[in-house]
Write a protein that holds these residues in place. Structure first.
Motif, PDB file in Angstrom:
ATOM      1  N   VAL A 172     -11.764  23.713   3.980  1.00 25.78           N
ATOM      2  CA  VAL A 172     -12.761  22.795   4.327  1.00 25.78           C
ATOM      3  C   VAL A 172     -12.698  21.933   3.525  1.00 25.78           C
ATOM      4  CG1 VAL A 172     -15.115  22.459   5.161  1.00 25.78           C
ATOM      5  CG2 VAL A 172     -14.123  24.685   5.626  1.00 25.78           C
ATOM      6  N   GLU A 173     -12.492  20.607   3.649  1.00 26.49           N
ATOM      7  CA  GLU A 173     -12.455  19.546   2.809  1.00 26.49           C
ATOM      8  C   GLU A 173     -13.844  18.729   2.646  1.00 26.49           C
ATOM      9  OE1 GLU A 173      -8.512  17.875   2.302  1.00 26.49           O
ATOM     10  OE2 GLU A 173      -9.481  16.207   1.057  1.00 26.49           O
ATOM     11  N   THR A 174     -14.247  18.555   1.636  1.00 25.37           N
ATOM     12  CA  THR A 174     -15.511  17.656   1.672  1.00 25.37           C
ATOM     13  C   THR A 174     -15.254  16.618   0.637  1.00 25.37           C
ATOM     14  OG1 THR A 174     -16.820  18.760  -0.151  1.00 25.37           O
ATOM     15  CG2 THR A 174     -17.125  19.486   2.095  1.00 25.37           C
ATOM     16  N   SER A 175     -16.142  15.527   0.288  1.00 27.73           N
ATOM     17  CA  SER A 175     -15.906  14.405  -0.686  1.00 27.73           C
ATOM     18  C   SER A 175     -16.048  15.058  -1.985  1.00 27.73           C
ATOM     19  CB  SER A 175     -16.994  13.579  -0.587  1.00 27.73           C
ATOM     20  OG  SER A 175     -18.344  14.206  -0.563  1.00 27.73           O
ATOM     21  N   ALA A 176     -16.556  16.429  -2.293  1.00 30.01           N
ATOM     22  CA  ALA A 176     -16.810  17.018  -3.538  1.00 30.01           C
ATOM     23  C   ALA A 176     -15.487  17.763  -3.816  1.00 30.01           C
ATOM     24  CB  ALA A 176     -17.979  17.831  -3.495  1.00 30.01           C
ATOM     25  N   GLY A 177     -15.018  18.515  -2.967  1.00 30.59           N
ATOM     26  CA  GLY A 177     -13.937  19.347  -3.141  1.00 30.59           C
ATOM     27  C   GLY A 177     -13.373  20.036  -1.850  1.00 30.59           C
ATOM     28  N   SER A 178     -13.039  21.354  -2.196  1.00 31.30           N
ATOM     29  CA  SER A 178     -12.557  21.826  -0.743  1.00 31.30           C
ATOM     30  C   SER A 178     -13.009  23.422  -0.905  1.00 31.30           C
ATOM     31  CB  SER A 178     -11.064  21.982  -0.725  1.00 31.30           C
ATOM     32  OG  SER A 178     -10.475  22.559  -1.943  1.00 31.30           O
ATOM     33  N   VAL A 179     -13.173  24.060   0.192  1.00 34.97           N
ATOM     34  CA  VAL A 179     -13.661  25.512   0.162  1.00 34.97           C
ATOM     35  C   VAL A 179     -12.281  26.148   1.034  1.00 34.97           C
ATOM     36  CG1 VAL A 179     -15.556  26.798   1.315  1.00 34.97           C
ATOM     37  CG2 VAL A 179     -15.951  24.682   0.557  1.00 34.97           C
ATOM     38  N   ASN A 180     -12.017  27.233   0.383  1.00 32.82           N
ATOM     39  CA  ASN A 180     -11.109  28.042   1.281  1.00 32.82           C
ATOM     40  C   ASN A 180     -11.639  29.289   1.626  1.00 32.82           C
ATOM     41  OD1 ASN A 180      -9.263  26.131   0.161  1.00 32.82           O
ATOM     42  ND2 ASN A 180      -8.100  27.538  -1.086  1.00 32.82           N
ATOM     43  N   ILE A 181     -11.628  29.561   2.755  1.00 33.25           N
ATOM     44  CA  ILE A 181     -12.128  30.762   3.352  1.00 33.25           C
ATOM     45  C   ILE A 181     -11.259  31.688   4.190  1.00 33.25           C
ATOM     46  CG2 ILE A 181     -13.885  31.379   5.421  1.00 33.25           C
ATOM     47  CD1 ILE A 181     -14.847  28.327   5.121  1.00 33.25           C
ATOM     48  N   ALA A 218     -22.997  45.105   6.764  1.00 34.13           N
ATOM     49  CA  ALA A 218     -23.009  46.306   5.927  1.00 34.13           C
ATOM     50  C   ALA A 218     -22.059  47.179   5.984  1.00 34.13           C
ATOM     51  CB  ALA A 218     -24.436  47.058   6.170  1.00 34.13           C
ATOM     52  N   ILE A 219     -21.398  47.352   6.840  1.00 34.34           N
ATOM     53  CA  ILE A 219     -20.110  48.411   6.946  1.00 34.34           C
ATOM     54  C   ILE A 219     -19.016  47.688   6.317  1.00 34.34           C
ATOM     55  CG2 ILE A 219     -19.797  47.318   9.452  1.00 34.34           C
ATOM     56  CD1 ILE A 219     -19.129  50.858   8.408  1.00 34.34           C
ATOM     57  N   ARG A 220     -18.831  46.247   6.475  1.00 32.76           N
ATOM     58  CA  ARG A 220     -17.822  45.761   5.710  1.00 32.76           C
ATOM     59  C   ARG A 220     -17.803  45.801   4.228  1.00 32.76           C
ATOM     60  NH1 ARG A 220     -12.579  44.685   6.179  1.00 32.76           N
ATOM     61  NH2 ARG A 220     -12.222  42.379   5.716  1.00 32.76           N
ATOM     62  N   ARG A 221     -19.227  45.446   3.810  1.00 33.27           N
ATOM     63  CA  ARG A 221     -19.590  45.676   2.214  1.00 33.27           C
ATOM     64  C   ARG A 221     -19.198  46.973   1.728  1.00 33.27           C
ATOM     65  NH1 ARG A 221     -24.323  42.725   3.361  1.00 33.27           N
ATOM     66  NH2 ARG A 221     -25.649  44.649   2.861  1.00 33.27           N
ATOM     67  N   ALA A 222     -19.509  48.081   2.676  1.00 34.12           N
ATOM     68  CA  ALA A 222     -19.410  49.609   2.324  1.00 34.12           C
ATOM     69  C   ALA A 222     -18.027  49.791   2.017  1.00 34.12           C
ATOM     70  CB  ALA A 222     -19.998  50.457   3.451  1.00 34.12           C
ATOM     71  N   VAL A 223     -16.897  49.107   2.760  1.00 40.70           N
ATOM     72  CA  VAL A 223     -15.670  49.607   2.725  1.00 40.70           C
ATOM     73  C   VAL A 223     -14.985  48.679   1.504  1.00 40.70           C
ATOM     74  CG1 VAL A 223     -13.406  49.431   3.902  1.00 40.70           C
ATOM     75  CG2 VAL A 223     -15.357  49.829   5.356  1.00 40.70           C
ATOM     76  N   GLU A 224     -15.594  47.390   1.513  1.00 42.58           N
ATOM     77  CA  GLU A 224     -14.826  46.663   0.168  1.00 42.58           C
ATOM     78  C   GLU A 224     -16.130  46.027  -0.365  1.00 42.58           C
ATOM     79  OE1 GLU A 224     -10.918  44.600   1.284  1.00 42.58           O
ATOM     80  OE2 GLU A 224     -11.909  44.974   3.366  1.00 42.58           O
ATOM     81  N   PRO A 225     -16.556  46.732  -1.169  1.00 42.69           N
ATOM     82  CA  PRO A 225     -17.872  46.244  -2.005  1.00 42.69           C
ATOM     83  C   PRO A 225     -17.492  44.925  -2.870  1.00 42.69           C
ATOM     84  CG  PRO A 225     -17.081  48.190  -3.071  1.00 42.69           C
ATOM     85  CD  PRO A 225     -16.403  48.206  -1.704  1.00 42.69           C
ATOM     86  N   GLU A 226     -16.471  44.888  -3.539  1.00 43.67           N
ATOM     87  CA  GLU A 226     -15.946  43.374  -4.321  1.00 43.67           C
ATOM     88  C   GLU A 226     -15.212  42.612  -3.393  1.00 43.67           C
ATOM     89  OE1 GLU A 226     -16.836  43.240  -7.312  1.00 43.67           O
ATOM     90  OE2 GLU A 226     -17.946  45.284  -7.067  1.00 43.67           O
ATOM     91  N   LEU A 227     -15.314  42.443  -2.061  1.00 41.09           N
ATOM     92  CA  LEU A 227     -14.502  41.454  -1.361  1.00 41.09           C
ATOM     93  C   LEU A 227     -14.942  40.160  -1.597  1.00 41.09           C
ATOM     94  CD1 LEU A 227     -12.408  41.253   0.587  1.00 41.09           C
ATOM     95  CD2 LEU A 227     -14.171  41.402   2.657  1.00 41.09           C
ATOM     96  N   ARG A 228     -14.162  39.346  -2.032  1.00 39.65           N
ATOM     97  CA  ARG A 228     -14.444  37.889  -2.073  1.00 39.65           C
ATOM     98  C   ARG A 228     -13.451  37.113  -1.287  1.00 39.65           C
ATOM     99  NH1 ARG A 228     -16.246  39.930  -6.745  1.00 39.65           N
ATOM    100  NH2 ARG A 228     -18.122  38.976  -7.711  1.00 39.65           N
ATOM    101  N   THR A 229     -13.971  36.474  -0.152  1.00 38.17           N
ATOM    102  CA  THR A 229     -13.257  35.844   0.697  1.00 38.17           C
ATOM    103  C   THR A 229     -13.547  34.387   0.757  1.00 38.17           C
ATOM    104  OG1 THR A 229     -14.853  36.174   2.213  1.00 38.17           O
ATOM    105  CG2 THR A 229     -13.037  37.894   2.175  1.00 38.17           C
ATOM    106  N   VAL A 230     -14.181  33.784  -0.339  1.00 37.07           N
ATOM    107  CA  VAL A 230     -14.317  32.398  -0.134  1.00 37.07           C
ATOM    108  C   VAL A 230     -14.246  31.652  -1.712  1.00 37.07           C
ATOM    109  CG1 VAL A 230     -16.078  30.452   0.179  1.00 37.07           C
ATOM    110  CG2 VAL A 230     -16.564  32.626   1.393  1.00 37.07           C
ATOM    111  N   MET A 231     -13.613  30.707  -1.708  1.00 39.08           N
ATOM    112  CA  MET A 231     -13.272  29.911  -2.940  1.00 39.08           C
ATOM    113  C   MET A 231     -13.801  28.601  -2.918  1.00 39.08           C
ATOM    114  SD  MET A 231     -11.600  30.686  -5.884  1.00 39.08           S
ATOM    115  CE  MET A 231     -10.524  31.421  -5.853  1.00 39.08           C
ATOM    116  N   ALA A 232     -14.582  28.204  -3.773  1.00 41.19           N
ATOM    117  CA  ALA A 232     -14.885  26.720  -4.008  1.00 41.19           C
ATOM    118  C   ALA A 232     -14.010  26.138  -4.831  1.00 41.19           C
ATOM    119  CB  ALA A 232     -16.656  26.669  -4.126  1.00 41.19           C
ATOM    120  N   ILE A 233     -13.474  25.140  -4.580  1.00 38.29           N
ATOM    121  CA  ILE A 233     -12.689  24.177  -5.439  1.00 38.29           C
ATOM    122  C   ILE A 233     -12.814  22.922  -5.778  1.00 38.29           C
ATOM    123  CG2 ILE A 233     -10.314  23.743  -6.075  1.00 38.29           C
ATOM    124  CD1 ILE A 233      -9.423  26.198  -4.338  1.00 38.29           C
ATOM    125  N   THR A 234     -13.120  22.485  -6.925  1.00 41.97           N
ATOM    126  CA  THR A 234     -13.243  21.085  -7.165  1.00 41.97           C
ATOM    127  C   THR A 234     -11.947  20.503  -7.992  1.00 41.97           C
ATOM    128  OG1 THR A 234     -14.330  21.489  -9.203  1.00 41.97           O
ATOM    129  CG2 THR A 234     -15.895  20.763  -7.104  1.00 41.97           C
TER     130      THR A 234
END
Lengths: 274, 215
Positions: free
Chosen positions: A194-203, A226-242
């Motif tokens: 997702v690209e905005t005027s400030a940067g981009s967001v990778n999902i 909750a079930i998803r967090r229980a399986v992968e508690p450290e899951l990070r699936t979003v990245m905000a980039i400038t």
């Protein structure tokens, strides 16, 4: 056949011997033998007499040399008629030493660097489709959806970027990327850019709320089930980039986390709401 | 470049040189240099021989045809075949073909006596050159064609009987026979002209004491 002819036939070999002698085909020993026979053998001398006389005068060609320039004229006429064309001589190949190849490599590197520095960035002409604002979830792809706030504008790129769907966002919208069930835990590629005027967001997956207002963009990863967090508690699936100059600044978001992106500044993680 | 077509005539192989196409060949310098060398070396001999066997105009044409025929085969000839004898062999076939094509020519064998008489008459005495040479030229000109061909190869080119046989495509025995007859022709011409043959010694006279002497 006369007696004379009979005598000649008996001396056929002698006749060949005489012509060989006169033409210089005999070795010295046989030459001496022929000379001795000519001195001593009257019959042999009589047989050889016409030939000796004939050979004593220069040949016809020696007495009547060909006209000067005849060969040159005939050769010229022949080459013109035949149309002989000589192959051009093959260019002589110089053996090049290591100094030559070193200089060539250096020059090539310099040219490459200059081109890289001076050449303007290649801007690919892209084509977008406006995504209709239906008020509900609208599919951008088989597992990617968007829900736009009133007044928001989303444009979908015709082509993917590095395997990701690419959209431009003005205003507020919520994006949802369903999990890729076939993907292993180790391989979890981003699916949407997702690209905005400030940067981009990778999902990669999950729901993300993006608010693009002017040069500022707020990103919030909606908490995973909750079930998803229980399986992968450290899951990070979003990245905000400038982007700052030639470098990029990114923040990975855990579910429920937020980030603020301002154009030309580092992306910052926002404190969670109390 | 294309090969010359061989003529399977009853008289053996020959070259139809007039059918050989010659257009814009690209040849290597070495090939051309070798051809130029042999052409330059043999040109005078070929011209002399052809003119003596066919006359000036036909002789020149025959040498031209020989050159073309040789050129058409040159690229395919192995180096050991690029010999004088091979070139004279081509000339021989060209001369034979030209004789056949020239319907104005009468078989010289039929008019041999008349030609010999004409040749002897042409020798009317000492000219500007050596009278012996003129007499020899006349006697050779009066010989039948095949005999003349054989004799000229042995005399002018200095070929052996074997080489002469190879050039003309005949046996060594045939060369022997023609040389014997040519020698007799020369002897007859010298005798008729009253020319003293070399090595002929005066008749032996009895000595006053009953011995023999050559003086």
């Amino acid at each position: 056949m006369t007696d004379r002819t009979d005598e000649l036939l008996d001396n056929v070999d002698d006749l060949e011997l005489i012509t060989s002698y006169l033409n210089g085909h005999l070795d010295p020993e046989r030459v001496e033998a022929v000379r001795r026979r000519l001195e001593e053998d009257a019959t042999f001398r009589d047989l050889a007499a016409p030939l000796l006389l004939t050979w004593s005068v220069p040949t016809h060609l020696q007495r009547n040399p060909r006209p000067e320039g005849e060969w040159e004229r005939d050769w010229e006429a022949f080459t013109q008629r035949v149309g002989i064309q000589e192959e051009p001589p093959a260019p002589r190949r110089r053996r090049r030493g290591w100094r030559y190849w070193g200089k060539l490599l250096g020059a090539g590197l310099i040219v490459y660097v200059l081109i890289a520095l001076l050449q303007p960035p290649i801007v690919r002409e892209r084509n977008y489709n406006d995504v209709p604002n239906t008020g509900g979830w609208f599919p951008l792809h088989d597992r990617i959806y968007v829900q736009m706030a009133p007044g928001a504008k989303v444009r979908l790129d015709w082509e993917d970027i590095e395997g990701m769907k690419h959209v431009l966002l003005e205003g507020s919208a919520r994006f949802r990327v369903d999990p890729l069930h076939s993907a292993s835990l180790a391989l979890r590629p981003f699916a949407l850019l997702v690209e905005t005027s400030a940067g981009s967001v990778n999902i990669g997956e999950g729901e993300v709320s993006v608010v693009a207002l002017g040069d500022t963009t707020l990103v919030q990863a909606v908490p995973l089930p909750a079930i998803r967090r229980a399986v992968e508690p450290e899951l990070r699936t979003v990245m905000a980039i400038t982007t700052i100059g030639n470098t990029r600044s990114g923040v990975a978001l855990f579910d429920g986390e937020s980030a603020r992106m301002v154009r030309g500044q580092h992306a910052q993680r926002a404190l969670p709401n109390p | 470049m294309r090969l010359a077509r061989y003529d399977r005539s009853p008289e053996g192989p020959g070259f139809r040189v007039r059918e050989v196409p010659h257009t814009g060949e690209v040849v290597s310098p070495d090939l051309k240099a070798a051809f130029l060398e042999i052409h330059q070396r043999l040109h005078a001999s070929l011209m002399d021989r052809a003119e003596r066997l066919l006359g000036r105009e036909d002789g020149r044409d025959a040498v031209g045809e020989t050159t073309l025929a040789l050129w058409s085969q040159w690229a395919w000839l192995s180096p050991e075949k690029r010999t004088e004898q091979y070139v004279f062999g081509i000339l021989h076939r060209c001369i034979r073909t030209r004789r056949k094509e020239n319907r104005q020519l009468v078989s010289l064998d039929e008019v041999e006596p008349e030609l010999e008489e004409l040749a002897q008459r042409a020798y009317t005495g000492p000219g500007d050159g050596d009278p012996r040479a003129d007499l020899i030229d006349a006697a050779i000109a009066a010989m039948p064609p095949r005999r003349r061909e054989v004799f000229l190869l042995v005399r002018e080119q200095g070929y052996s009987y074997a080489e002469t046989a190879e050039v003309l495509g005949v046996s060594i025995g045939t060369v022997n026979t023609h040389m014997r007859l040519a020698t007799e022709d020369l002897r007859a011409a010298f005798t008729r002209s009253g020319l003293q043959l070399p090595g002929a010694r005066p008749p032996r006279l009895p000595s006053p004491k009953g011995g023999e002497t050559n003086d």
